[in-house]
Design a protein around this motif. Structure first.
Motif, PDB file in Angstrom:
ATOM      1  N   ASP A   1       0.827  -1.219   0.000  1.00  0.00           N
ATOM      2  CA  ASP A   1       0.000   0.000   0.000  1.00  0.00           C
ATOM      3  C   ASP A   1       0.855   1.261   0.000  1.00  0.00           C
ATOM      4  OD1 ASP A   1      -1.843  -1.932   0.353  1.00  0.00           O
ATOM      5  OD2 ASP A   1      -2.876  -1.013   2.040  1.00  0.00           O
TER       6      ASP A   1
ATOM      7  N   ALA B   1       1.626   2.332  -3.525  1.00  0.00           N
ATOM      8  CA  ALA B   1       0.536   2.366  -4.512  1.00  0.00           C
ATOM      9  C   ALA B   1       0.536   3.635  -5.349  1.00  0.00           C
ATOM     10  CB  ALA B   1      -0.816   2.202  -3.813  1.00  0.00           C
ATOM     11  N   ASP B   2       1.091   4.726  -4.790  1.00  0.00           N
ATOM     12  CA  ASP B   2       1.119   5.992  -5.534  1.00  0.00           C
ATOM     13  C   ASP B   2       2.448   6.196  -6.269  1.00  0.00           C
ATOM     14  OD1 ASP B   2       2.602   6.241  -3.236  1.00  0.00           O
ATOM     15  OD2 ASP B   2       2.040   8.320  -2.850  1.00  0.00           O
TER      16      ASP B   2
ATOM     17  N   LEU C   1      -4.899  -2.812  -3.154  1.00  0.00           N
ATOM     18  CA  LEU C   1      -5.682  -1.675  -3.661  1.00  0.00           C
ATOM     19  C   LEU C   1      -6.585  -2.123  -4.810  1.00  0.00           C
ATOM     20  CD1 LEU C   1      -6.344   1.381  -3.873  1.00  0.00           C
ATOM     21  CD2 LEU C   1      -4.340   1.610  -5.351  1.00  0.00           C
TER      22      LEU C   1
ATOM     23  N   TYR D   1      -4.685   8.476  -4.676  1.00  0.00           N
ATOM     24  CA  TYR D   1      -3.323   7.951  -4.830  1.00  0.00           C
ATOM     25  C   TYR D   1      -2.591   8.605  -6.007  1.00  0.00           C
ATOM     26  CZ  TYR D   1      -4.002   4.083  -1.525  1.00  0.00           C
ATOM     27  OH  TYR D   1      -4.201   3.327  -0.391  1.00  0.00           O
TER      28      TYR D   1
END
Length: 356
Positions: free
Chosen positions: A200, A203-204, A233, A252
Motif C-alpha cells: 500500500d 501504490a502511488d 488496492l 493515490y
C-alpha cells in the motif's frame, strides 16, 4: 491464445487472477489447481466511439488468463506441464512486506524470486533438449540426414545458451533455425511479463517501482516487460462503484487501475493489436497480430468477408470522432480506400466492402 500466471506461493497471484477475470476462486483452491478466466482489454476509445453510434452492444477485445497454482514442491512439475500450453507468461513477484503472510523463502527479495523461477523453466528446457539430442545423435549415426543435422545444430546452440543460465527468449535464431524446433514447447522461450505486487505504501509510486527495487535488469531484457500493481488496492477497487473507485484512485494520484496496465502490457507482449468496427448494432474491438494485412483483419470478423474482400474503408478513430460521422469524415477526405495488402494500424476504424 492463453497467458499463464505463475509465481511462488503467497505472492498474490490468485488474488490478481480473480480481480482480472472476475472468476470466483478462493486463495486456498488457487494454490492447488489450474483455473481459466477471461479479462476485457480496457479500451476508452470504444466508449468514445459508442457515443457517436449509440450501439446496442459494445464488445471489447479479451485476454485469456490461466492461473497455474503455486510454483513450489510437487506442484511445480504439474504447473510446468500446464505452462507448455500457454503463449505468454505472467510472473507475479512479491514486493510487499506483510508479517502476517510469510514469504515462502523467508524474506522479500524480488530479483532472487524472479531468477529462481526462471531457472526452473531453463532446467526444464535443458532436460527436454538433452533427451532429444540423445535420440537425434543415435539416428544420425545410423544415417546422414541434413534436416536432422540442422536440428542437432540448433539444439546444441540452445543448450549452450541455457547452460549460461539464459532463457531461450533471449536467443536470436533465424527463421531457418526456428523451423526444426518449432514443435518443441520450450518454456523459457515464452515472452514474460513480470508483475511486481507492491505494498500500500507504494501504490502511488508504481511508475518508479522497477528502479526503486533495483529490477531494471528485468525490464531491459528481450521479449520481457515489467508492470507494477498494488494487489490489495486493486482488490478494494474491484468491489467499488465506478465513481467511488475513481475517487480512491485520484487519492493515490492514479488515473486508472494498475490492472488495466497489466492487461494492456500482456496484449502488447503477445504481439497483438486492435482495430475497430463501428455502427448502430455494435461497436467492437477486434484482435489481430501486429503487422496483419487488411484481408487478414477481414478474416478475424468472418471467413466469408476475407474470401469476398473488395476493399477496406479506413479512418483513424480520432478523425472519426472529430468529424462526428463516417459521412462527414469522407467529406473531409479522412477516409482512405485500402486494398488487401494494407497493413492495419492500431486504432484504425474499418468498414469492409465484400462480395457475397
Amino acid at each position: 491464445m492463453q497467458t499463464g500466471i505463475i509465481g511462488l506461493p503467497q505472492v498474490g497471484k490468485t488474488t490478481l487472477f480473480r480481480i482480472l477475470t472476475k472468476a470466483s476462486v478462493d486463495a486456498k483452491s488457487g494454490s492447488q489447481g489450474t483455473h481459466v478466466g477471461v479479462a476485457k482489454v480496457p479500451e476508452p476509445r470504444l466508449v468514445e466511439l459508442a457515443k457517436l453510434y449509440n450501439p446496442k452492444k459494445i464488445t471489447y477485445a479479451t485476454v485469456q488468463y490461466v492461473d497455474l497454482g503455486g510454483m513450489q514442491g510437487e506442484r511445480t512439475r504439474e504447473a510446468l506441464a500446464s505452462l507448455r500450453e500457454v503463449d505468454t507468461i505472467v510472473h507475479v513477484i512479491r514486493v510487499f512486506d506483510d508479517p502476517s503472510v510469510p514469504h515462502a523463502a523467508g524474506s522479500i527479495d524480488p530479483l532472487r524470486d524472479a531468477t529462481n523461477l526462471e531457472l526452473e523453466l531453463i532446467l526444464s528446457d535443458h532436460d527436454q533438449i538433452t533427451r532429444r539430442l540423445e535420440r537425434v545423435e543415435k539416428d544420425l549415426k545410423k544415417k546422414a540426414d541434413p534436416l536432422l543435422q540442422l536440428e542437432k545444430t540448433v539444439l546444441d546452440k540452445c543448450k549452450v545458451h541455457l547452460e549460461a543460465e539464459k532463457p531461450l527468449r533471449e536467443l536470436e535464431l533465424t527463421a531457418e533455425e526456428r523451423r526444426p524446433i518449432g514443435g518443441f514447447l520450450f518454456l523459457s522461450a515464452r515472452p514474460v511479463l513480470y508483475v511486481l505486487n507492491v505494498g500500500d505504501d507504494e501504490a502511488d509510486k508504481l511508475d518508479s517501482a522497477v528502479e526503486r527495487h533495483k529490477l531494471t535488469s528485468l525490464a531491459g531484457k528481450p521479449n520481457a516487460a515489467v508492470v507494477a500493481v498494488c494487489g490489495r488496492l486493486e482488490a478494494e477497487l474491484a468491489e467499488m462503484e465506478e465513481a467511488e473507485a475513481a475517487e480512491l484512485l485520484a487519492s493515490y494520484g492514479l488515473k486508472e487501475p494498475g490492472l488495466n496496465r497489466l492487461i494492456r502490457a500482456t496484449y502488447e507482449l503477445m504481439g497483438l493489436t486492435s482495430f475497430f468496427t463501428a455502427g448502430e448494432p455494435e461497436v467492437r474491438a477486434w484482435t489481430i497480430r501486429k503487422g496483419s494485412t487488411a484481408v487478414k483483419a477481414a478474416g478475424a470478423i468472418h471467413s466469408d468477408i476475407e474470401k469476398g474482400f473488395i476493399r477496406a474503408e479506413v479512418v483513424r478513430w480520432n478523425d472519426l470522432l472529430a468529424a462526428g460521422s463516417l459521412a462527414a469524415a469522407r467529406e473531409k477526405a479522412q477516409v482512405r480506400l485500402e486494398g488487401k495488402e494494407y497493413i492495419v494500424q492500431e486504432g484504425d476504424v474499418i468498414l469492409f466492402r465484400h462480395s457475397g
